[in-house]
Design a protein around this motif. Structure first.
Motif, PDB file in Angstrom:
ATOM      1  N   ILE A 268       0.866  -1.171   0.000  1.00  0.00           N
ATOM      2  CA  ILE A 268       0.000   0.000   0.000  1.00  0.00           C
ATOM      3  C   ILE A 268       0.908   1.227   0.000  1.00  0.00           C
ATOM      4  CG2 ILE A 268      -1.767   1.327   1.231  1.00  0.00           C
ATOM      5  CD1 ILE A 268      -2.639  -1.335   2.548  1.00  0.00           C
ATOM      6  N   GLY A 269       0.798   2.028  -1.052  1.00  0.00           N
ATOM      7  CA  GLY A 269       1.534   3.282  -1.101  1.00  0.00           C
ATOM      8  C   GLY A 269       0.767   4.333  -0.324  1.00  0.00           C
ATOM      9  N   VAL A 270       1.510   5.151   0.435  1.00  0.00           N
ATOM     10  CA  VAL A 270       0.885   6.165   1.284  1.00  0.00           C
ATOM     11  C   VAL A 270       1.496   7.532   0.979  1.00  0.00           C
ATOM     12  CG1 VAL A 270       0.408   6.865   3.672  1.00  0.00           C
ATOM     13  CG2 VAL A 270       0.573   4.426   3.104  1.00  0.00           C
ATOM     14  N   ALA A 271       0.633   8.526   0.854  1.00  0.00           N
ATOM     15  CA  ALA A 271       1.053   9.909   0.675  1.00  0.00           C
ATOM     16  C   ALA A 271       0.182  10.786   1.568  1.00  0.00           C
ATOM     17  CB  ALA A 271       0.909  10.331  -0.787  1.00  0.00           C
ATOM     18  N   VAL A 272       0.669  11.990   1.844  1.00  0.00           N
ATOM     19  CA  VAL A 272      -0.082  12.918   2.684  1.00  0.00           C
ATOM     20  C   VAL A 272       0.025  14.315   2.074  1.00  0.00           C
ATOM     21  CG1 VAL A 272       1.824  13.466   4.273  1.00  0.00           C
ATOM     22  CG2 VAL A 272      -0.523  13.571   5.091  1.00  0.00           C
ATOM     23  N   SER A 273      -1.018  15.115   2.270  1.00  0.00           N
ATOM     24  CA  SER A 273      -0.959  16.493   1.780  1.00  0.00           C
ATOM     25  C   SER A 273      -0.187  17.350   2.777  1.00  0.00           C
ATOM     26  CB  SER A 273      -2.370  17.056   1.561  1.00  0.00           C
ATOM     27  OG  SER A 273      -3.118  17.036   2.757  1.00  0.00           O
ATOM     28  N   ASP A 274       0.420  18.417   2.273  1.00  0.00           N
ATOM     29  CA  ASP A 274       1.136  19.332   3.161  1.00  0.00           C
ATOM     30  C   ASP A 274       0.129  20.110   4.007  1.00  0.00           C
ATOM     31  OD1 ASP A 274       0.060  21.207   1.450  1.00  0.00           O
ATOM     32  OD2 ASP A 274       1.958  22.044   0.804  1.00  0.00           O
ATOM     33  N   GLU A 275       0.657  20.896   4.962  1.00  0.00           N
ATOM     34  CA  GLU A 275      -0.238  21.612   5.879  1.00  0.00           C
ATOM     35  C   GLU A 275      -1.087  22.668   5.191  1.00  0.00           C
ATOM     36  OE1 GLU A 275       3.660  22.269   6.164  1.00  0.00           O
ATOM     37  OE2 GLU A 275       3.187  20.343   7.005  1.00  0.00           O
ATOM     38  N   PHE A 276      -0.683  23.085   4.011  1.00  0.00           N
ATOM     39  CA  PHE A 276      -1.432  24.105   3.282  1.00  0.00           C
ATOM     40  C   PHE A 276      -2.448  23.505   2.307  1.00  0.00           C
ATOM     41  CE2 PHE A 276       2.834  25.771   4.204  1.00  0.00           C
ATOM     42  CZ  PHE A 276       2.487  26.751   5.117  1.00  0.00           C
ATOM     43  N   GLY A 277      -2.435  22.188   2.162  1.00  0.00           N
ATOM     44  CA  GLY A 277      -3.363  21.529   1.256  1.00  0.00           C
ATOM     45  C   GLY A 277      -3.044  21.744  -0.208  1.00  0.00           C
ATOM     46  N   LEU A 278      -1.772  22.052  -0.508  1.00  0.00           N
ATOM     47  CA  LEU A 278      -1.380  22.344  -1.885  1.00  0.00           C
ATOM     48  C   LEU A 278      -0.706  21.193  -2.598  1.00  0.00           C
ATOM     49  CD1 LEU A 278       0.066  25.933  -1.318  1.00  0.00           C
ATOM     50  CD2 LEU A 278      -2.186  25.314  -2.222  1.00  0.00           C
ATOM     51  N   THR A 279       0.159  20.478  -1.884  1.00  0.00           N
ATOM     52  CA  THR A 279       0.949  19.429  -2.533  1.00  0.00           C
ATOM     53  C   THR A 279       0.836  18.101  -1.807  1.00  0.00           C
ATOM     54  OG1 THR A 279       2.961  19.958  -1.289  1.00  0.00           O
ATOM     55  CG2 THR A 279       2.649  21.103  -3.396  1.00  0.00           C
ATOM     56  N   ALA A 280       1.057  17.053  -2.563  1.00  0.00           N
ATOM     57  CA  ALA A 280       1.064  15.694  -2.034  1.00  0.00           C
ATOM     58  C   ALA A 280       2.517  15.267  -1.824  1.00  0.00           C
ATOM     59  CB  ALA A 280       0.371  14.751  -3.006  1.00  0.00           C
ATOM     60  N   GLN A 281       2.772  14.638  -0.694  1.00  0.00           N
ATOM     61  CA  GLN A 281       4.122  14.186  -0.348  1.00  0.00           C
ATOM     62  C   GLN A 281       4.102  12.676  -0.103  1.00  0.00           C
ATOM     63  OE1 GLN A 281       6.441  16.720  -0.246  1.00  0.00           O
ATOM     64  NE2 GLN A 281       4.729  18.069  -0.729  1.00  0.00           N
ATOM     65  N   PRO A 282       5.066  11.936  -0.666  1.00  0.00           N
ATOM     66  CA  PRO A 282       5.120  10.506  -0.368  1.00  0.00           C
ATOM     67  C   PRO A 282       5.486  10.277   1.097  1.00  0.00           C
ATOM     68  CG  PRO A 282       7.043  11.169  -1.652  1.00  0.00           C
ATOM     69  CD  PRO A 282       6.152  12.369  -1.543  1.00  0.00           C
ATOM     70  N   VAL A 283       4.933   9.233   1.685  1.00  0.00           N
ATOM     71  CA  VAL A 283       5.208   8.924   3.090  1.00  0.00           C
ATOM     72  C   VAL A 283       5.958   7.607   3.206  1.00  0.00           C
ATOM     73  CG1 VAL A 283       4.178   8.403   5.348  1.00  0.00           C
ATOM     74  CG2 VAL A 283       3.235  10.235   3.945  1.00  0.00           C
ATOM     75  N   LEU A 284       5.335   6.528   2.737  1.00  0.00           N
ATOM     76  CA  LEU A 284       5.947   5.209   2.860  1.00  0.00           C
ATOM     77  C   LEU A 284       5.205   4.201   2.006  1.00  0.00           C
ATOM     78  CD1 LEU A 284       3.929   3.332   4.823  1.00  0.00           C
ATOM     79  CD2 LEU A 284       4.925   4.745   6.573  1.00  0.00           C
ATOM     80  N   THR A 285       5.806   3.024   1.915  1.00  0.00           N
ATOM     81  CA  THR A 285       5.134   1.882   1.295  1.00  0.00           C
ATOM     82  C   THR A 285       4.946   0.845   2.395  1.00  0.00           C
ATOM     83  OG1 THR A 285       6.153   2.291  -0.850  1.00  0.00           O
ATOM     84  CG2 THR A 285       5.267   0.086  -0.471  1.00  0.00           C
ATOM     85  N   LEU A 286       3.706   0.499   2.639  1.00  0.00           N
ATOM     86  CA  LEU A 286       3.368  -0.478   3.664  1.00  0.00           C
ATOM     87  C   LEU A 286       3.292  -1.859   3.017  1.00  0.00           C
ATOM     88  CD1 LEU A 286       2.279  -0.876   6.644  1.00  0.00           C
ATOM     89  CD2 LEU A 286       0.014  -0.669   5.646  1.00  0.00           C
TER      90      LEU A 286
END
Length: 151
Positions: A20-38
């Protein structure tokens, strides 16, 4: 200047049978950032608990899940499995779920990794994160476009 409300933060998932690939949005809701692969575990409940912990850690307000619809827009057997998984995750994390068409994101993720100089054999470690990031960025862009139309 009054404090502006913080934009919602999203966790995005590219759910596969092995990872499962995981990403999260930045605090401003503008960009997506990769987090990890579960790496998926035998018991899907463990995967759900791990993802719910990530939701709390990143203080997200909703989850975006890649929905692998067929080319004709119909629900595929894989999409049905992922929708069920997403529903369970939403209930466990007590967060809303947004299903987002992920058509061709894995192909696009492989292309990005190839162009960045990664050897094809090493893609499996990153491709799911990149796909989750692409899913989330597409979702964020559409949210912004909708807000622009409303204003």
């Amino acid at each position: 200047m009054p404090d502006q409300p913080r934009p919602p933060r999203y966790l995005a998932l590219d759910v596969g049978s092995k990872r499962i690939g995981v990403a999260v949005s930045d605090e401003f809701g503008l960009t997506a950032q990769p987090v990890l692969t579960l790496e998926r575990r035998r018991n899907p409940r463990e995967d759900l608990r791990s993802l719910a912990r990530l939701c709390r850690r990143y203080e997200v307000s909703a989850i975006v899940v890649g929905n692998p619809l067929g080319a004709d827009g119909q629900i595929t057997p894989q999409a049905a499995k992922i929708q069920s998984f997403a529903t369970q995750l939403g209930e466990l994390a007590q967060l809303p779920i947004h299903l987002w068409n992920e058509r061709l994101t894995s192909h696009e993720a492989h292309q990005i990794l190839y162009e960045a100089g990664h050897q094809r054999q090493s893609h499996h470690r990153l491709v799911d994160q990149v796909a989750a990031t692409l899913i989330l960025q597409s979702f964020l862009d559409e949210q912004r476009a909708q807000q622009s139309k409303e204003n």
